[in-house]
Design a protein around this motif. Sequence first.
Motif, PDB file in Angstrom:
ATOM      1  N   UNK A 110     -15.899 -11.038  -6.389  1.00 55.06           N
ATOM      2  CA  UNK A 110     -16.369  -9.685  -6.671  1.00 55.06           C
ATOM      3  C   UNK A 110     -15.365  -8.675  -6.130  1.00 55.06           C
ATOM      4  N   UNK A 111     -15.565  -7.418  -6.462  1.00 51.15           N
ATOM      5  CA  UNK A 111     -14.722  -6.339  -5.961  1.00 51.15           C
ATOM      6  C   UNK A 111     -14.869  -6.264  -4.442  1.00 51.15           C
ATOM      7  N   UNK A 112     -13.774  -6.535  -3.703  1.00 50.09           N
ATOM      8  CA  UNK A 112     -13.878  -6.595  -2.247  1.00 50.09           C
ATOM      9  C   UNK A 112     -14.153  -5.236  -1.626  1.00 50.09           C
ATOM     10  N   UNK A 113     -13.684  -4.170  -2.265  1.00 47.79           N
ATOM     11  CA  UNK A 113     -13.984  -2.845  -1.733  1.00 47.79           C
ATOM     12  C   UNK A 113     -15.496  -2.618  -1.718  1.00 47.79           C
ATOM     13  N   UNK A 114     -16.162  -2.932  -2.820  1.00 49.34           N
ATOM     14  CA  UNK A 114     -17.613  -2.774  -2.895  1.00 49.34           C
ATOM     15  C   UNK A 114     -18.313  -3.692  -1.908  1.00 49.34           C
ATOM     16  N   UNK A 115     -17.837  -4.923  -1.801  1.00 48.66           N
ATOM     17  CA  UNK A 115     -18.438  -5.889  -0.880  1.00 48.66           C
ATOM     18  C   UNK A 115     -18.348  -5.389   0.563  1.00 48.66           C
ATOM     19  N   UNK A 152     -18.949 -10.487  11.720  1.00 48.83           N
ATOM     20  CA  UNK A 152     -17.967 -11.565  11.878  1.00 48.83           C
ATOM     21  C   UNK A 152     -17.726 -12.282  10.552  1.00 48.83           C
ATOM     22  N   UNK A 153     -18.821 -12.606   9.864  1.00 54.62           N
ATOM     23  CA  UNK A 153     -18.688 -13.385   8.639  1.00 54.62           C
ATOM     24  C   UNK A 153     -18.057 -12.636   7.493  1.00 54.62           C
ATOM     25  N   UNK A 154     -18.478 -11.385   7.259  1.00 57.13           N
ATOM     26  CA  UNK A 154     -18.008 -10.666   6.087  1.00 57.13           C
ATOM     27  C   UNK A 154     -16.914  -9.648   6.390  1.00 57.13           C
ATOM     28  N   UNK A 155     -17.125  -8.763   7.368  1.00 57.65           N
ATOM     29  CA  UNK A 155     -16.120  -7.733   7.637  1.00 57.65           C
ATOM     30  C   UNK A 155     -14.772  -8.343   8.002  1.00 57.65           C
ATOM     31  N   UNK A 156     -14.778  -9.257   8.962  1.00 57.85           N
ATOM     32  CA  UNK A 156     -13.516  -9.842   9.415  1.00 57.85           C
ATOM     33  C   UNK A 156     -12.860 -10.648   8.294  1.00 57.85           C
ATOM     34  N   UNK A 157     -13.625 -11.485   7.639  1.00 57.31           N
ATOM     35  CA  UNK A 157     -13.080 -12.358   6.605  1.00 57.31           C
ATOM     36  C   UNK A 157     -12.524 -11.559   5.429  1.00 57.31           C
ATOM     37  N   UNK A 158     -13.280 -10.601   4.941  1.00 60.12           N
ATOM     38  CA  UNK A 158     -12.866  -9.890   3.738  1.00 60.12           C
ATOM     39  C   UNK A 158     -11.841  -8.795   4.002  1.00 60.12           C
ATOM     40  N   UNK A 159     -11.848  -8.194   5.174  1.00 59.15           N
ATOM     41  CA  UNK A 159     -10.746  -7.297   5.521  1.00 59.15           C
ATOM     42  C   UNK A 159      -9.432  -8.077   5.560  1.00 59.15           C
ATOM     43  N   UNK A 162      -3.302  -6.370   9.912  1.00 61.49           N
ATOM     44  CA  UNK A 162      -4.752  -6.507  10.092  1.00 61.49           C
ATOM     45  C   UNK A 162      -5.097  -6.719  11.560  1.00 61.49           C
ATOM     46  N   UNK A 163      -4.398  -7.634  12.216  1.00 66.49           N
ATOM     47  CA  UNK A 163      -4.682  -7.921  13.628  1.00 66.49           C
ATOM     48  C   UNK A 163      -4.490  -6.675  14.480  1.00 66.49           C
ATOM     49  N   UNK A 164      -3.394  -5.949  14.247  1.00 71.01           N
ATOM     50  CA  UNK A 164      -3.118  -4.756  15.062  1.00 71.01           C
ATOM     51  C   UNK A 164      -4.143  -3.656  14.826  1.00 71.01           C
ATOM     52  N   UNK A 165      -4.471  -3.388  13.563  1.00 69.68           N
ATOM     53  CA  UNK A 165      -5.419  -2.311  13.274  1.00 69.68           C
ATOM     54  C   UNK A 165      -6.809  -2.648  13.801  1.00 69.68           C
ATOM     55  N   UNK A 166      -7.227  -3.885  13.639  1.00 73.24           N
ATOM     56  CA  UNK A 166      -8.560  -4.299  14.055  1.00 73.24           C
ATOM     57  C   UNK A 166      -8.702  -4.290  15.576  1.00 73.24           C
ATOM     58  N   UNK A 167      -7.688  -4.803  16.260  1.00 73.47           N
ATOM     59  CA  UNK A 167      -7.832  -4.990  17.701  1.00 73.47           C
ATOM     60  C   UNK A 167      -7.331  -3.819  18.540  1.00 73.47           C
TER      61      UNK A 167
END
Length: 396
Positions: A267-272, A309-316, A336-341
């Motif tokens: 599916x569209x990951x932005x929408x998800x 954990x399941x959706x935000x981390x995985x799909x980002x 991704x690692x730098x922006x997230x952490x």
Amino acid sequence: MTGFAVLILSYLVNAMDRQVFFPLLPSIRSEYGFSLTEGGSLATSFTLGMAVAGLPAGYLLDRFSRKTVLVVSIMIYSLGTMATALAGGFAEMAAYRVVSGVGEGMQSAALFAVIGTYFFHRRGLAFGGTAVAFGTGVILGPLVGVHLATLFQSWRAPFVLFGATGAALAVIALFVVSRRLTERAESHEATIATHDHMPASPYNRNSIALAASSAVSGLVVYGFLGLYPTFLISHLHYTTAQAALAASFVGYGGMLALVAGWLGDRVNQRTLLMVTYLGVSATSLLVYQTQATIGWQCLFASLMGFFAVGSLYTNHNSAMQRAVRPEHVGRASGLFISSYYTSSAFSGLLFAALVNHLGWRQAGMWQVTLLPLLAILALTFVHAPHFIAAPRRRTD
């Protein structure tokens, strides 16, 4: 595949190392006399190391052996975890936590670059499967850690044992992980596919918008994770064992990352991601605005685990790699690692400050319930047609 199993097991231990600190924080604060603000800062300080490591790790991964980066990173976070037990005060413990985070950040960037390349066609599903291992570590970390601390009558015991386990896995990985796994280039179909529709730079509109959303995610997720057991103990008056049990249910929800990753491939990951943020906000209301029993808090924690954990981390993570050309996968993983952490590093400090000024309910409202709306705003700038598409089969 033995080598892949060792890498996944090391990532599970990575998760255990991160999660064991949270339920033991009240005991650590009691021994050292740390304030709530200092404790909140320590709870998430390891993420500063992960943030610092992200971009340099991405640069190294695009130029040098991924296996070497993986082995070195596992050893770094394992030694940092063991050293935490030796800390003499706040500054020293914070330094060891940051060192541990550097290793964890390097490993995360390297592991996801390897998986994103090896499982090019189904990277969302593959990332979800990896998140299941992480979720298992989230479950085991608090439960095993509290049990070991009780058994040895010291909060230091789990840090030493978890760190030693990671160090042993680093040595094993050196001998059993094949470079055919870690250094694999993009598949032939991916190589011949055209990417002219995508920006040439790894730092483009989509990747930057996703990085902004990831940064908000870090503030939300680790603001919750870092002080959730403390909230249960100090505000709802749960025992340490009950708080550890509830915190472990975040991992059960996180294990549904396989489903979230599967959806991200279809599916569209932005929408998800937008829908996922709404799920985080709704769950936060249940966590902080109700006087829930232990059973309900376990349910709420599992929901937060699925969304956060399941959706935000995985799909980002997978969306960030889809936002760049295949030759920039390492840099996308590092971004991704730098922006997230980077934001995660200050999430515990911010949450503790809000608690001191507003109380637990209002702090949860502002940081975990309302802040996700900013992430949804950032995601409106994502232009899905510029994502990398699944390669077409050749017909000639």
